[in-house]
Design a protein around this motif. Structure first.
Motif, PDB file in Angstrom:
ATOM      1  N   THR A   1       0.844  -1.188   0.000  1.00 50.01           N
ATOM      2  CA  THR A   1       0.000   0.000   0.000  1.00 50.01           C
ATOM      3  C   THR A   1       0.883   1.242   0.000  1.00 50.01           C
ATOM      4  O   THR A   1       1.811   1.341   0.799  1.00 50.01           O
TER       5      THR A   1
ATOM      6  N   LYS B   1      -8.619   1.140  -5.375  1.00 48.00           N
ATOM      7  CA  LYS B   1      -7.327   1.646  -4.919  1.00 48.00           C
ATOM      8  C   LYS B   1      -6.148   1.085  -5.716  1.00 48.00           C
ATOM      9  O   LYS B   1      -5.027   1.558  -5.578  1.00 48.00           O
ATOM     10  N   LYS B   2      -6.374   0.067  -6.515  1.00 47.88           N
ATOM     11  CA  LYS B   2      -5.272  -0.608  -7.200  1.00 47.88           C
ATOM     12  C   LYS B   2      -4.570   0.301  -8.196  1.00 47.88           C
ATOM     13  O   LYS B   2      -5.207   1.122  -8.858  1.00 47.88           O
TER      14      LYS B   2
ATOM     15  N   ALA C   1      -5.700  -3.638 -13.799  1.00 51.19           N
ATOM     16  CA  ALA C   1      -5.378  -3.308 -12.408  1.00 51.19           C
ATOM     17  C   ALA C   1      -4.299  -4.250 -11.880  1.00 51.19           C
ATOM     18  O   ALA C   1      -4.242  -5.423 -12.234  1.00 51.19           O
TER      19      ALA C   1
ATOM     20  N   ASN D   1      -0.391  -4.164  -5.775  1.00 51.58           N
ATOM     21  CA  ASN D   1       0.038  -2.819  -5.358  1.00 51.58           C
ATOM     22  C   ASN D   1      -1.143  -1.866  -5.450  1.00 51.58           C
ATOM     23  O   ASN D   1      -1.846  -1.841  -6.465  1.00 51.58           O
ATOM     24  N   GLU D   2      -1.352  -1.076  -4.392  1.00 51.96           N
ATOM     25  CA  GLU D   2      -2.497  -0.181  -4.359  1.00 51.96           C
ATOM     26  C   GLU D   2      -2.158   1.083  -3.584  1.00 51.96           C
ATOM     27  O   GLU D   2      -1.154   1.150  -2.857  1.00 51.96           O
TER      28      GLU D   2
END
Length: 230
Positions: free
Chosen positions: A49, A86-87, A99, A103-104
């Motif tokens: 994140t 969020k990706k 996507a 990882n985001e």
């Protein structure tokens, strides 16, 4: 900047890049991504994140306890459907987007960009009280960030960080909101991987630089509107 958390559920298999795509695409978004991240043998892969952490300009001096002269809330408009999650998103070819499960961002990208701009303004404008959520007292002004595009373009070499936003400043001191200006920003920066960087880290670093550039370009106009000077 990145934090690592364990996902509670097994991910869906990522979409493979077309057979004719570059090796970099396959490494990023197909099964080779697992190997590159060292996740191929793990039943529950780790998701990294990231936050957008725009670098502050050199020579910034924070206010010495002076009371702000005006207040500004920085908000995010609802983004296009492709960027609701969020990706991190990559462009494979033409307008084909994929996507990245592994990882985001720490917030949906429109909110992440708005927060990054707010942070930059907090550091550079001590005469303005910058907030990111509505408090007990309504702010004097609102800066609304509309996200149009945000993706890593893998059709280019090196990959580029593509970011397109619109920023609208409105006066809230009257009974009806009064727009003051609206500006569009299209940013494209090379996201070159450092020797110890992952592709995602390079992309987020480039996004952070773009957010800093946008905030710095907005700053003179915000100062003129809120403070009546440059």
């Amino acid at each position: 900047m990145p934090n690592t958390v364990t996902t509670p559920a097994r991910p869906e298999a990522p979409r493979s890049a077309p057979g004719a795509a570059k090796a970099m695409l396959a490494a990023a978004l197909a099964a080779t991504l697992l190997a590159a991240c060292g996740l191929g043998s793990r039943p529950y892969p780790l998701v990294r994140t990231f936050t957008l952490d725009p670098p502050a300009p050199d020579g910034i001096r924070l206010g010495g306890g002076k009371s702000p002269l005006s207040s500004l809330i920085v908000t995010a408009a609802p983004p296009p459907g492709a960027y609701e999650g969020k990706k991190l998103v990559y462009r494979l070819k033409s307008r084909e987007l994929s996507a990245d499960f592994y990882n985001e961002l720490s917030a949906p990208p429109a909110r992440a960009v708005a927060d990054g701009i707010a942070k930059h303004l907090e550091l550079t404008e001590p005469s303005i009280l910058v907030v990111r959520s509505q408090g007990a007292q309504e702010p004097d002004w609102v800066l609304e960030i509309g996200l149009l595009d945000i993706y890593g373009d893998l059709t280019k070499e090196p990959m580029t960080a593509e970011l397109t936003v619109t920023a609208t400043l409105s006066d809230l001191r009257r009974s009806a909101r009064r727009p003051v200006f609206a500006r569009d920003f299209m940013k494209s920066l090379p996201a070159v991987q450092g020797p110890e960087e992952t592709m995602a880290e390079a992309l987020v670093r480039a996004y952070s630089e773009e957010v800093s550039q946008i905030a710095e370009e907005l700053r003179p106009e915000i100062r003129r509107a809120l403070l009546g000077r440059r």
